[in-house]
Motif scaffolding. Structure first.
Motif, PDB file in Angstrom:
ATOM      1  N   GLY A  22     -14.705  10.349  14.264  1.00 56.26           N
ATOM      2  CA  GLY A  22     -14.981  10.602  15.683  1.00 56.26           C
ATOM      3  C   GLY A  22     -13.765  11.146  16.392  1.00 56.26           C
ATOM      4  N   SER A  28     -16.773   7.818  19.459  1.00 60.34           N
ATOM      5  CA  SER A  28     -17.921   8.744  19.457  1.00 60.34           C
ATOM      6  C   SER A  28     -18.667   8.476  20.743  1.00 60.34           C
ATOM      7  CB  SER A  28     -18.834   8.459  18.258  1.00 60.34           C
ATOM      8  OG  SER A  28     -18.242   8.943  17.085  1.00 60.34           O
ATOM      9  N   TYR A  53     -16.574  12.221  23.845  1.00 63.33           N
ATOM     10  CA  TYR A  53     -16.485  11.292  22.720  1.00 63.33           C
ATOM     11  C   TYR A  53     -15.392  10.244  22.879  1.00 63.33           C
ATOM     12  CZ  TYR A  53     -19.650  14.729  20.882  1.00 63.33           C
ATOM     13  OH  TYR A  53     -20.718  15.564  20.741  1.00 63.33           O
TER      14      TYR A  53
END
Ligand SMILES: Cc1ncc(COP(=O)(O)O)c(C=O)c1O
Length: 415
Positions: free
Chosen positions: A152, A208, A387
């Protein structure tokens, strides 16, 4: 509004890839350059002031340049800043961490969270004699080979889920599982149990966007790993000292075999920590055959800043107030966006609130960047990516929170 920042970026982009020292800091057309920061505020070289919710991506739970931490750091500097020998401070701080994290019977200090997860995975492999590891899709554990698969944070922001330069031969040992999916986890763990050293996961995903574990997910994770004799590593680099003094493992009542800490643990100075069951940690060199080392590991400046920060958190116990402030901000924002918060972490989603990485990829990251710039113009700094997660610190006042909610609502109306 950002003339000087623009000038600096024009120079920087020819000196450093993307003009930055870490990809998450790069935002198009250019990032603002910071001149100083204090409390809840960050100031750029163009003379603008922002209420900061990036908070250096997590370490600054007491806000910028906390006076008590500064005093102790300055005191330490007077006595030197690196020795290359053991210091009593290591023992004092290790004792505090062991008390707050009962799963950590023995630990080692490193310089970054990346180093901590790298070493935790190595010792897990050393202990079990197995090569494979399992990670959650979209989790970020630092920028090292074994975990740069569907990572991520900046890797997702910049569309590089699997890094070039990492041999296939390395990552073939890294298996993936979606978050919040007990069935698939059980299937993969059972199928690979003979070869699987460990499952590593962020108990609350913070790279994320922000994704919370569903009820009992972490308890099930513990049960499945235990039943199959696979080690469980909680990567608490973000959640450690953030969700509670004892991190996510205290918050959710789940005990991992190994834990990694960082960010807040260094009070704003570089640190990483990995630790866990004594029989596992005793395999680390020099007491065992798993090698790990570092010139700057356990340096007294990071130790004193981290220990002082944790002592302040123990003394003041600000967690309830932090949660109240965070919730008040999130609740004051209009229903035009989906939103989530836990403790002092929060996120606004341009799209549906995700429950795993696949969902997170559907969020409108371009819209988020548009929102980011509008908000910045109104004096509020969020990390520049959908994110990432936003953080509230003890330095944020209710006035900051109100101003922020107003600015966010205004931006949402304009979008
Ligand atoms: C959950 C998690 N683990 C590990 C890391 C890596 O830590 P560091 O950047 O200190 O190397 C990060 C960094 O953001 C993180 O969020």
């Amino acid at each position: 509004m950002w003339e000087k920042s623009k000038e600096l970026y024009e120079v920087a982009k020819n000196l450093m890839p993307g003009g930055v020292s870490s990809p998450v800091r790069a935002v198009k057309p250019y990032p603002f350059y910071t001149a100083k920061a204090k409390g809840s505020k960050i100031y750029d070289v163009d003379g603008n002031e922002y209420v900061d919710y990036c908070m250096a991506y997590g370490p600054l739970i007491l806000g910028h340049a906390n006076e008590e931490v500064k005093e102790k750091v300055v005191e330490q500097l007077e006595n030197g800043w690196i020795y290359g020998t053991p210091v009593e401070l290591e023992i004092e701080y290790a004792k505090i961490i062991r008390k707050l994290y009962p799963s950590i019977e023995m630990l080692r200090f490193t310089n970054t969270g990346s180093e901590a997860t790298m070493a935790a995975l190595r010792v897990a492999r050393g202990f079990t004699g197995r090569n494979k590891i399992l990670k959650v899709e979209g989790s970020f554990h630092g920028a090292h080979d074994a975990v740069l698969v569907k990572a991520g944070s900046g890797a997702t922001t910049h569309g590089i889920p699997n890094s070039a330069g990492v041999p296939e031969d390395f990552v073939k040992h890294t298996l993936q599982v979606p978050f919040n999916d007990v069935e698939t986890l059980a299937e993969i763990v059972e199928k690979n149990s003979e070869e699987l050293a460990a499952l590593i996961l962020e108990p609350v995903m913070g790279n994320s966007s922000l994704i919370l574990p569903e009820e009992d997910y972490l308890k099930e994770v513990r049960k499945i790993t235990k039943e199959n004799d696979v080690l469980l590593i909680f990567d608490e680099v973000i959640t450690g000292f953030r969700l509670a003094l004892g991190g996510a493992q205290e918050y959710y009542g789940v005990k991992p075999d190994l834990t990694t800490l960082g960010k807040i643990a260094g009070g704003g100075f570089p640190i990483g920590i990995f630790g866990g069951r004594k029989e596992i940690m005793e395999l680390v060199a020099p007491s065992g055959p798993v090698y790990q080392a570092g010139t700057f590991s356990g340096n007294p400046v990071s130790l004193i800043a981290g220990k002082t920060t944790v002592e302040i958190l123990m003394r003041d116990n600000p967690y309830k107030e932090l949660e109240e402030k965070t919730r008040s901000l999130v609740e004051s924002v209009s229903e035009k966006v989906e939103k989530e918060c836990i403790a002092s972490m929060f996120c606004f989603y341009f799209g549906e609130k995700p429950k795993n990485y696949a969902d997170a990829l559907k969020l409108d990251k371009n819209k988020f960047v548009e929102f980011y710039w509008k908000l910045l113009k109104k004096g509020v700094f969020f990390p520049p990516s959908q994110y990432e997660t936003c953080f509230v610190s003890t330095a944020h006042s209710y006035e900051d929170i109100e101003k922020t909610a107003e600015a966010v609502n205004q931006c949402l109306r304009e979008l």
